[in-house]
Design a protein around this motif. Structure first.
Motif, mmCIF file in Angstrom:
data_model
loop_
_atom_site.group_PDB
_atom_site.id
_atom_site.type_symbol
_atom_site.label_atom_id
_atom_site.label_comp_id
_atom_site.label_asym_id
_atom_site.label_seq_id
_atom_site.Cartn_x
_atom_site.Cartn_y
_atom_site.Cartn_z
ATOM 1 N N GLU A 35 0.833 -1.200 0.000
ATOM 2 C CA GLU A 35 0.000 0.000 0.000
ATOM 3 C C GLU A 35 0.869 1.252 0.000
ATOM 4 O OE1 GLU A 35 -2.953 0.072 3.026
ATOM 5 O OE2 GLU A 35 -3.465 -2.033 2.742
ATOM 6 N N ASP A 36 0.476 2.241 -0.761
ATOM 7 C CA ASP A 36 1.133 3.549 -0.815
ATOM 8 C C ASP A 36 2.575 3.488 -1.288
ATOM 9 O OD1 ASP A 36 -1.220 4.771 0.133
ATOM 10 O OD2 ASP A 36 -0.640 4.366 2.194
ATOM 11 N N ILE A 37 2.930 2.429 -2.018
ATOM 12 C CA ILE A 37 4.277 2.313 -2.575
ATOM 13 C C ILE A 37 4.159 1.974 -4.050
ATOM 14 C CG2 ILE A 37 6.461 1.038 -2.511
ATOM 15 C CD1 ILE A 37 5.990 0.610 0.464
ATOM 16 N N GLU A 38 4.848 2.744 -4.869
ATOM 17 C CA GLU A 38 4.872 2.514 -6.306
ATOM 18 C C GLU A 38 6.091 1.664 -6.637
ATOM 19 O OE1 GLU A 38 5.732 5.242 -10.214
ATOM 20 O OE2 GLU A 38 4.618 6.108 -8.557
ATOM 21 N N VAL A 39 5.878 0.529 -7.311
ATOM 22 C CA VAL A 39 6.967 -0.392 -7.631
ATOM 23 C C VAL A 39 7.112 -0.485 -9.139
ATOM 24 C CG1 VAL A 39 7.808 -2.759 -7.440
ATOM 25 C CG2 VAL A 39 6.594 -1.717 -5.526
ATOM 26 N N ASP A 40 8.343 -0.333 -9.628
ATOM 27 C CA ASP A 40 8.640 -0.439 -11.051
ATOM 28 C C ASP A 40 9.638 -1.572 -11.248
ATOM 29 O OD1 ASP A 40 8.895 0.161 -13.810
ATOM 30 O OD2 ASP A 40 10.684 1.348 -13.377
ATOM 31 N N ALA A 41 9.254 -2.612 -11.992
ATOM 32 C CA ALA A 41 10.161 -3.713 -12.303
ATOM 33 C C ALA A 41 10.946 -3.337 -13.553
ATOM 34 C CB ALA A 41 9.377 -4.995 -12.511
ATOM 35 N N SER A 42 12.238 -3.125 -13.384
ATOM 36 C CA SER A 42 13.080 -2.628 -14.468
ATOM 37 C C SER A 42 13.513 -3.710 -15.442
ATOM 38 C CB SER A 42 14.319 -1.950 -13.895
ATOM 39 O OG SER A 42 13.949 -0.878 -13.074
ATOM 40 N N GLY A 43 13.643 -4.923 -14.978
ATOM 41 C CA GLY A 43 14.044 -5.981 -15.889
ATOM 42 C C GLY A 43 14.437 -7.244 -15.180
ATOM 43 N N GLU A 44 14.447 -8.315 -15.939
ATOM 44 C CA GLU A 44 14.747 -9.625 -15.383
ATOM 45 C C GLU A 44 16.241 -9.891 -15.476
ATOM 46 O OE1 GLU A 44 13.576 -14.218 -16.317
ATOM 47 O OE2 GLU A 44 12.205 -12.645 -16.939
ATOM 48 N N HIS A 45 16.800 -10.396 -14.390
ATOM 49 C CA HIS A 45 18.218 -10.762 -14.333
ATOM 50 C C HIS A 45 18.301 -12.170 -13.756
ATOM 51 C CE1 HIS A 45 19.609 -6.652 -15.079
ATOM 52 N NE2 HIS A 45 18.553 -6.306 -14.375
ATOM 53 N N GLU A 46 18.477 -13.162 -14.611
ATOM 54 C CA GLU A 46 18.548 -14.570 -14.222
ATOM 55 C C GLU A 46 17.297 -14.978 -13.459
ATOM 56 O OE1 GLU A 46 22.232 -15.194 -12.204
ATOM 57 O OE2 GLU A 46 23.395 -14.398 -13.871
ATOM 58 N N TYR A 47 17.347 -15.135 -12.162
ATOM 59 C CA TYR A 47 16.232 -15.623 -11.349
ATOM 60 C C TYR A 47 15.600 -14.517 -10.514
ATOM 61 C CZ TYR A 47 19.969 -15.502 -7.943
ATOM 62 O OH TYR A 47 21.006 -15.078 -7.159
ATOM 63 N N LYS A 48 15.868 -13.259 -10.848
ATOM 64 C CA LYS A 48 15.366 -12.150 -10.043
ATOM 65 C C LYS A 48 15.056 -10.940 -10.922
ATOM 66 C CE LYS A 48 20.155 -11.076 -9.172
ATOM 67 N NZ LYS A 48 21.229 -11.083 -8.213
ATOM 68 N N TYR A 49 14.261 -10.036 -10.376
ATOM 69 C CA TYR A 49 13.926 -8.777 -11.036
ATOM 70 C C TYR A 49 14.567 -7.626 -10.282
ATOM 71 C CZ TYR A 49 10.295 -10.065 -14.397
ATOM 72 O OH TYR A 49 9.614 -10.548 -15.468
ATOM 73 N N LEU A 50 15.069 -6.657 -11.004
ATOM 74 C CA LEU A 50 15.529 -5.407 -10.418
ATOM 75 C C LEU A 50 14.309 -4.505 -10.294
ATOM 76 C CD1 LEU A 50 17.849 -3.558 -9.506
ATOM 77 C CD2 LEU A 50 18.002 -2.772 -11.881
ATOM 78 N N ILE A 51 14.026 -4.031 -9.081
ATOM 79 C CA ILE A 51 12.863 -3.157 -8.879
ATOM 80 C C ILE A 51 13.286 -1.864 -8.212
ATOM 81 C CG2 ILE A 51 11.256 -5.095 -8.671
ATOM 82 C CD1 ILE A 51 11.114 -4.373 -5.615
ATOM 83 N N SER A 52 12.508 -0.835 -8.440
ATOM 84 C CA SER A 52 12.643 0.451 -7.758
ATOM 85 C C SER A 52 11.313 0.729 -7.079
ATOM 86 C CB SER A 52 12.948 1.571 -8.736
ATOM 87 O OG SER A 52 14.200 1.355 -9.361
#
Length: 50
Positions: free
Chosen positions: A28-45
């Motif tokens: 709640e009240d947090i904006e999440v942006d998935a920047s891209g997939e890296h192997e088995y994980k996503y880089l998010i901001s």
């Protein structure tokens, strides 16, 4: 997986496992942006919604 967490002003950048990405959409009240997939994980901001 190592814990890479970076904070810049009002944004936190880190990695989440692919199977946990949907969990970030429930924050709640947090904006999440998935920047891209890296192997088995996503880089998010994430930052507070305004």
């Amino acid at each position: 997986m190592r814990d890479d967490i970076h904070v810049s002003d009002d944004t936190v950048t880190t990695y989440v496992l692919l199977d946990r990405l949907e969990d970030t959409q429930d924050l709640e009240d947090i904006e999440v942006d998935a920047s891209g997939e890296h192997e088995y994980k996503y880089l998010i901001s994430a930052k507070a919604k305004q």
